[in-house]
Scaffold this motif. Structure first.
Motif, PDB file in Angstrom:
ATOM      1  N   UNK D 184       0.847  -1.189   0.000  1.00 56.29           N
ATOM      2  CA  UNK D 184       0.000   0.000   0.000  1.00 56.29           C
ATOM      3  C   UNK D 184       0.889   1.248   0.000  1.00 56.29           C
ATOM      4  N   UNK D 185       1.844   1.240  -0.887  1.00 59.65           N
ATOM      5  CA  UNK D 185       2.899   2.255  -0.905  1.00 59.65           C
ATOM      6  C   UNK D 185       3.411   2.333  -2.347  1.00 59.65           C
ATOM      7  N   UNK D 186       4.168   3.376  -2.658  1.00 61.54           N
ATOM      8  CA  UNK D 186       4.689   3.509  -4.016  1.00 61.54           C
ATOM      9  C   UNK D 186       6.215   3.493  -4.014  1.00 61.54           C
ATOM     10  N   UNK D 187       6.786   3.140  -5.147  1.00 63.61           N
ATOM     11  CA  UNK D 187       8.238   3.069  -5.281  1.00 63.61           C
ATOM     12  C   UNK D 187       8.856   4.456  -5.269  1.00 63.61           C
ATOM     13  N   UNK D 188       9.972   4.568  -4.573  1.00 66.22           N
ATOM     14  CA  UNK D 188      10.746   5.802  -4.644  1.00 66.22           C
ATOM     15  C   UNK D 188      11.961   5.584  -5.556  1.00 66.22           C
ATOM     16  N   UNK D 189      12.707   4.530  -5.279  1.00 62.52           N
ATOM     17  CA  UNK D 189      13.819   4.176  -6.169  1.00 62.52           C
ATOM     18  C   UNK D 189      13.707   2.701  -6.513  1.00 62.52           C
ATOM     19  N   UNK D 190      14.269   2.360  -7.663  1.00 59.86           N
ATOM     20  CA  UNK D 190      14.204   0.979  -8.142  1.00 59.86           C
ATOM     21  C   UNK D 190      15.531   0.590  -8.779  1.00 59.86           C
ATOM     22  N   UNK D 191      15.996  -0.589  -8.445  1.00 65.92           N
ATOM     23  CA  UNK D 191      17.199  -1.143  -9.074  1.00 65.92           C
ATOM     24  C   UNK D 191      16.856  -2.514  -9.615  1.00 65.92           C
ATOM     25  N   UNK D 192      17.239  -2.749 -10.860  1.00 68.39           N
ATOM     26  CA  UNK D 192      17.001  -4.061 -11.462  1.00 68.39           C
ATOM     27  C   UNK D 192      18.262  -4.536 -12.153  1.00 68.39           C
ATOM     28  N   UNK D 193      18.499  -5.831 -12.012  1.00 68.00           N
ATOM     29  CA  UNK D 193      19.580  -6.424 -12.786  1.00 68.00           C
ATOM     30  C   UNK D 193      19.076  -7.767 -13.282  1.00 68.00           C
ATOM     31  N   UNK D 194      19.802  -8.354 -14.193  1.00 70.01           N
ATOM     32  CA  UNK D 194      19.327  -9.613 -14.751  1.00 70.01           C
ATOM     33  C   UNK D 194      20.427 -10.335 -15.491  1.00 70.01           C
ATOM     34  N   UNK D 305      -5.704   2.286 -13.400  1.00 64.93           N
ATOM     35  CA  UNK D 305      -4.619   3.047 -12.758  1.00 64.93           C
ATOM     36  C   UNK D 305      -3.581   2.096 -12.173  1.00 64.93           C
ATOM     37  N   UNK D 306      -4.046   0.980 -11.621  1.00 69.41           N
ATOM     38  CA  UNK D 306      -3.102  -0.033 -11.128  1.00 69.41           C
ATOM     39  C   UNK D 306      -2.283  -0.592 -12.288  1.00 69.41           C
ATOM     40  N   UNK D 307      -2.941  -0.789 -13.401  1.00 65.33           N
ATOM     41  CA  UNK D 307      -2.234  -1.275 -14.583  1.00 65.33           C
ATOM     42  C   UNK D 307      -1.156  -0.304 -15.018  1.00 65.33           C
ATOM     43  N   UNK D 308      -1.464   0.985 -14.960  1.00 69.46           N
ATOM     44  CA  UNK D 308      -0.493   2.020 -15.319  1.00 69.46           C
ATOM     45  C   UNK D 308       0.705   2.020 -14.374  1.00 69.46           C
ATOM     46  N   UNK D 309       0.414   1.945 -13.093  1.00 73.29           N
ATOM     47  CA  UNK D 309       1.483   1.987 -12.090  1.00 73.29           C
ATOM     48  C   UNK D 309       2.428   0.792 -12.260  1.00 73.29           C
ATOM     49  N   UNK D 310       1.857  -0.356 -12.495  1.00 70.85           N
ATOM     50  CA  UNK D 310       2.692  -1.551 -12.681  1.00 70.85           C
ATOM     51  C   UNK D 310       3.543  -1.408 -13.937  1.00 70.85           C
ATOM     52  N   UNK D 311       2.952  -0.827 -14.940  1.00 64.66           N
ATOM     53  CA  UNK D 311       3.688  -0.634 -16.191  1.00 64.66           C
ATOM     54  C   UNK D 311       4.833   0.358 -15.996  1.00 64.66           C
ATOM     55  N   UNK D 312       4.587   1.408 -15.217  1.00 65.71           N
ATOM     56  CA  UNK D 312       5.661   2.368 -14.920  1.00 65.71           C
ATOM     57  C   UNK D 312       6.849   1.669 -14.254  1.00 65.71           C
ATOM     58  N   UNK D 313       6.530   0.773 -13.317  1.00 63.97           N
ATOM     59  CA  UNK D 313       7.605   0.056 -12.635  1.00 63.97           C
ATOM     60  C   UNK D 313       8.333  -0.878 -13.608  1.00 63.97           C
ATOM     61  N   UNK D 314       7.575  -1.484 -14.492  1.00 66.70           N
ATOM     62  CA  UNK D 314       8.193  -2.371 -15.477  1.00 66.70           C
ATOM     63  C   UNK D 314       9.110  -1.589 -16.413  1.00 66.70           C
ATOM     64  N   UNK D 315       8.688  -0.387 -16.769  1.00 70.88           N
ATOM     65  CA  UNK D 315       9.544   0.447 -17.625  1.00 70.88           C
ATOM     66  C   UNK D 315      10.797   0.876 -16.863  1.00 70.88           C
ATOM     67  N   UNK D 316      10.598   1.249 -15.619  1.00 65.47           N
ATOM     68  CA  UNK D 316      11.748   1.666 -14.809  1.00 65.47           C
ATOM     69  C   UNK D 316      12.739   0.516 -14.649  1.00 65.47           C
ATOM     70  N   UNK D 317      12.206  -0.679 -14.427  1.00 69.75           N
ATOM     71  CA  UNK D 317      13.079  -1.844 -14.249  1.00 69.75           C
ATOM     72  C   UNK D 317      13.838  -2.139 -15.531  1.00 69.75           C
ATOM     73  N   UNK D 318      13.154  -2.043 -16.646  1.00 67.10           N
ATOM     74  CA  UNK D 318      13.813  -2.293 -17.920  1.00 67.10           C
ATOM     75  C   UNK D 318      14.957  -1.305 -18.112  1.00 67.10           C
ATOM     76  N   UNK D 319      14.689  -0.055 -17.800  1.00 68.04           N
ATOM     77  CA  UNK D 319      15.722   0.969 -17.958  1.00 68.04           C
ATOM     78  C   UNK D 319      16.875   0.744 -16.968  1.00 68.04           C
ATOM     79  N   UNK D 320      16.548   0.412 -15.735  1.00 68.19           N
ATOM     80  CA  UNK D 320      17.591   0.181 -14.734  1.00 68.19           C
ATOM     81  C   UNK D 320      18.515  -0.950 -15.180  1.00 68.19           C
TER      82      UNK D 320
END
Lengths: 332, 332, 332, 332
Positions: D184-194, D305-320
């Motif tokens: 019940x919170x939003x991301x401030x920073x995100x780091x992804x590796x793979x 809106x939930x779909x949008x938020x999840x997509x934003x995180x997915x884009x951020x992760x891809x970029x990270x």
């Protein structure tokens, strides 16, 4: 004050008790006695003790306690002799294969005023003891039904079985003790049946390898015990106690907490291999309990009277199985 | 041949190592050294040893090995002095809070040709060691991902935290060692973040109490570590390793195997309370391993080089968290 | 070809069977029959069926099968009437409370050449069925011992108990069926005992609420069943089968896979609340099995002969408990 | 009032939604639309519906809602068209592979005043939903750390992967939604590796198959997600949430509760095979939830809106992951 101790029997269980008592503050292993002189010498050497014979060990006034882990047929004799010399005595189960001699032991230790503790080590297992404490704290209300699963990984040699007194005295005696301890109640009726399913040689020796026992207690509680001398997957020691407010289970102990996920299963270790591994902590705790009791004049948790009661149940079970009858136990 | 040993530090962990080495055949505790003279005297008395100071203990030519469990700031000095006197040395983690001094220790023990083992006791935990052995046996194929959960039941005093080097050097150093050991690989990049969620005083002391670390190894494997200084439910030490053929999990250890059924839940014991209970067996096995290595000239499982590597990761994590950057580790 | 069906009984279990058969391709619920007209009307409306009386429903030539879930005392009559009209019949357990009438049913369906399946739904439980399949595949070798734990969360009203035939016919009949199915063997001797421990009113009604049954089979295998009408923690349906090569356990099913760690316990959900929840899948699968059998002319898994055999064991258990004797069962 | 529904997509997930909505009271499947006419016809026939094309279905004024389970590239278009025709719409995740078009969808449904629910079915899983309810009830206090394990049993064809938007949009989008829902919170920073560890072809297609993501929320909470496209042992869907007062874990679901004891292991079933099995109940519950919301004018649990938020995180992760950077998310 240091208690000097003589250990009778330098076998598997004798080694464990010797190592455990050696760690007990104020306790010193002075003599090891065994008909196998080499075994006695090796165990004595390991702990800086001496080899002696029965008379030598019991005749030494400095000896305060004996630990009897020699063969079953010597138990009663060594209890009687220890009592006669006013030595406290810890004796492996069973007291004897006959009720008569077991009663004589009970009388002798009572008369001598010595502590006599019987090696029902399961009562000291951390899991079993924790469960008992929770029952006593009222967690599950009044006990109603007890189911005991007690399975060995493999049978002893048939030669041993022939002189073991049969599966009820040899194996289930532990379960009968657990039954009495967990329910704090006595048997009113007992039914036992059995089969020889794992090795025909056991049947030819006049015994069974698989048993099913049902006890109804004086207060109407029910207990079922299922036992085998050979469970394919190892040593299985569980029980569960249903009470009016809930249920408590005592599970097996695993060597490690590794869980493996493969294409076909999620799996854990099989239980500890056999009693030496499963009851390692219990053996240490029972010896500590015995010497604490001796040193501080406190009662022991497993008395010779408990040994007698368990033997009575083993005799009743043997009779029920042989005669195909339901046995009515005597007044408590 | 008996090895005489000096123990530095008579605190919680010093007592454990002293008791364990006292059980080791051919090993004798000769000296206990501690700035707290009473603690030193009590521990020495318990094992029939003598109290000494650092110089006295190290100056005794009969001393073959030292066991360093004094405060972290004394580790490097005692390693250097032990090496200078050609004593083998077992030292609690960390080697030092600075890489520079830790490297000096590595050089010194190499030059002196003495055994120097670092107390990463988790590698000796029966569950962890069994899992490692199964990985090496090929059970799960090639490792791909490691997830480590490492949570303490409660934080140490803030005064301690201030001088602890921070959570990454103080707590996660164990997890960094587990990471290297389990994957048999080195970090290529590391990202760490953290928060102060359980006690603002920890944040005021310049530290965090909750961390999330991600390591990508030179071979492209992934590792995630989650840590807290205060898990409400107790001590939590688990990890799981995904491989190309399966997965292995190391679970927590429970004091007993009692399961309780109530109206609302089916429940088991919480895990062992803290590291002294959880790693009781591991502490005994690592000391046995050290003296076996010393007596038989075999390599130790946790070298000072391992201590250095774990410290490098802790430094990288601290920097990643402070600077908000991803750290590229040096060539292996 | 579509089979039109009449359901007798619009109670709890009637509703479940109606809903399940409505999902079966080629099966149509045509009539609902119940002495409670409102219940019949409601259930009929839900599935677009009509309300009828027994004669009306059975007199309709288009009806191919009946599903009997009315009160126990009507079972035999409805089986006989269904058979007389050449309707296939699915009937809830028990066939009847008397062996005589149950045998008459068996004779009637055999003579009529109709399918008659008895609702021992546990045989269709995914866990129980998977276990059975693994036994048949030889995974645990030859079966040796079966332990069945069968506990209800609470007793039915005493009025119901008075006409239930007693706990052995009412509750354990399911366990006797599981016993026969899992061991693929018949009872040779049977011992049953019981107590009234949870509610004195049950004892006053001439019944017990806690039972312990032991069966020794013709091949010497052993089976123990422990039962209570009121387990404080809920519905408990487990069994375990020891074989010469291993052991298989069927565990309870939980509503969710949430595990909670608190300061005092690690806990999971209690098992599914009662039979409607626990055997939800089983009820669907048994109805599908019945109509598959009818439509494809295949044998059913739980025949009226199975119902008879379970009833024989229930009668033997009742007698053993009442008379305090061990019962020798007739030739297989 | 009955709602007539058009389903777009007659594939695997379309069949499931069609079957589930057919069971919903007051809901009727009227049209099935699919470019594969045979698939459309088969599914329509199964439920007594008709085949239509997009325009035909949306042009029918009697249609109250659409269910979109066609290929990802058609989602946004069908949402926009549904909204334009004032149809409520249930759409499988993701809304779109681009944030721009996804936002257009959000605007359109807001303007049209229709319900638009995105198929994050995991929020309806009984285990996950029960855990969420317990968190909201305060059982574990304030959330601190979330660890999500999300592993598929095998990768889709590389051709699919090429157009999937990459692992973060294709697979982790579910995990990003779980993260937001559970904390019940939003991301401030995100780091992804793979890494590409299971199949080089995935790497050649520009994607990875193994990922490690760390999110720090606006309130300082930590979340770690570990994912693989190919876990050797099957489908693995777990998470655990540490809070200030305790911890809750959501475990895998097993097909049966059989436990097997062999000479070498005690084992259970592997988890349910894949999402169709694991989330069977969730799929039924989410469709029921959607139609309940539509019929009763209540808000849906998973909005566009939930779909949008999840997509934003997915884009951020891809970029990270691509850029090797830590991403700072925009203001909530």
């Amino acid at each position: 004050m240091t208690i000097d101790v003589a250990v009778f029997g330098a076998g598997r269980i004798g080694k464990i008790h010797a190592a455990n008592l050696a760690k007990q503050p104020g306790v010193r292993l002075k003599y090891v006695v065994d008909v196998n002189k080499e075994a006695a010498a090796a165990l004595a050497a390991l702990h800086g003790a001496q080899v002696a014979d029965v008379e030598g060990a019991l005749g030494d006034a400095s000896i305060g306690a004996t630990v009897v882990c020699s063969s079953t047929d010597t138990h009663a004799d060594l209890i009687l002799k220890s009592a006669a010399q006013k030595k406290h005595v810890f004796c492996e189960k069973p007291v004897d294969l006959t009720l008569e001699r077991a009663r004589a032991c009970a009388d002798a230790v009572a008369k001598a005023g010595v502590v006599c503790m019987i090696g029902f080590q399961r009562r000291f297992d951390p899991t079993f003891a924790a469960l008992k404490a929770r029952v006593e704290a009222g967690e599950i209300g009044d006990p109603e039904m007890l189911v005991i699963t007690s399975r060995d990984p493999g049978a002893p040699p048939v030669e041993y079985i022939k002189h073991s007194g049969g599966i009820f005295k040899d194996m289930l005696i532990h379960d009968f003790d657990i039954f009495r301890w967990m329910l704090d109640d006595e048997a009113d009726t007992l039914h036992a049946t059995g089969s020889c399913l794992t090795d025909p040689a056991i049947g030819q020796a006049g015994d069974v390898d698989s048993t099913a026992v049902t006890i109804r207690t004086k207060r109407g509680r029910l207990c079922q015990i299922n036992t085998t001398r050979r469970a394919a997957y190892g040593y299985d020691q569980r029980f569960e106690l249903l009470g009016s407010q809930g249920m408590l289970q005592a599970g097996n102990v695993r060597p490690t907490e590794v869980t493996a996920y493969s294409k076909t299963a999620v799996s854990n270790d099989v239980p500890e291999a056999f009693f030496l591994e499963r009851y390692r902590a219990a053996y240490a705790l029972e010896i500590a309990h015995f010497f604490d009791a001796v040193q501080e004049g406190k009662p022991v948790r497993t008395t010779v009277a408990d040994g007698l009661k368990a033997l009575e149940l083993a005799e009743a079970a043997t009779r029920s199985w042989r005669e195909g009858t339901i046995i009515k136990l005597g007044a408590a």
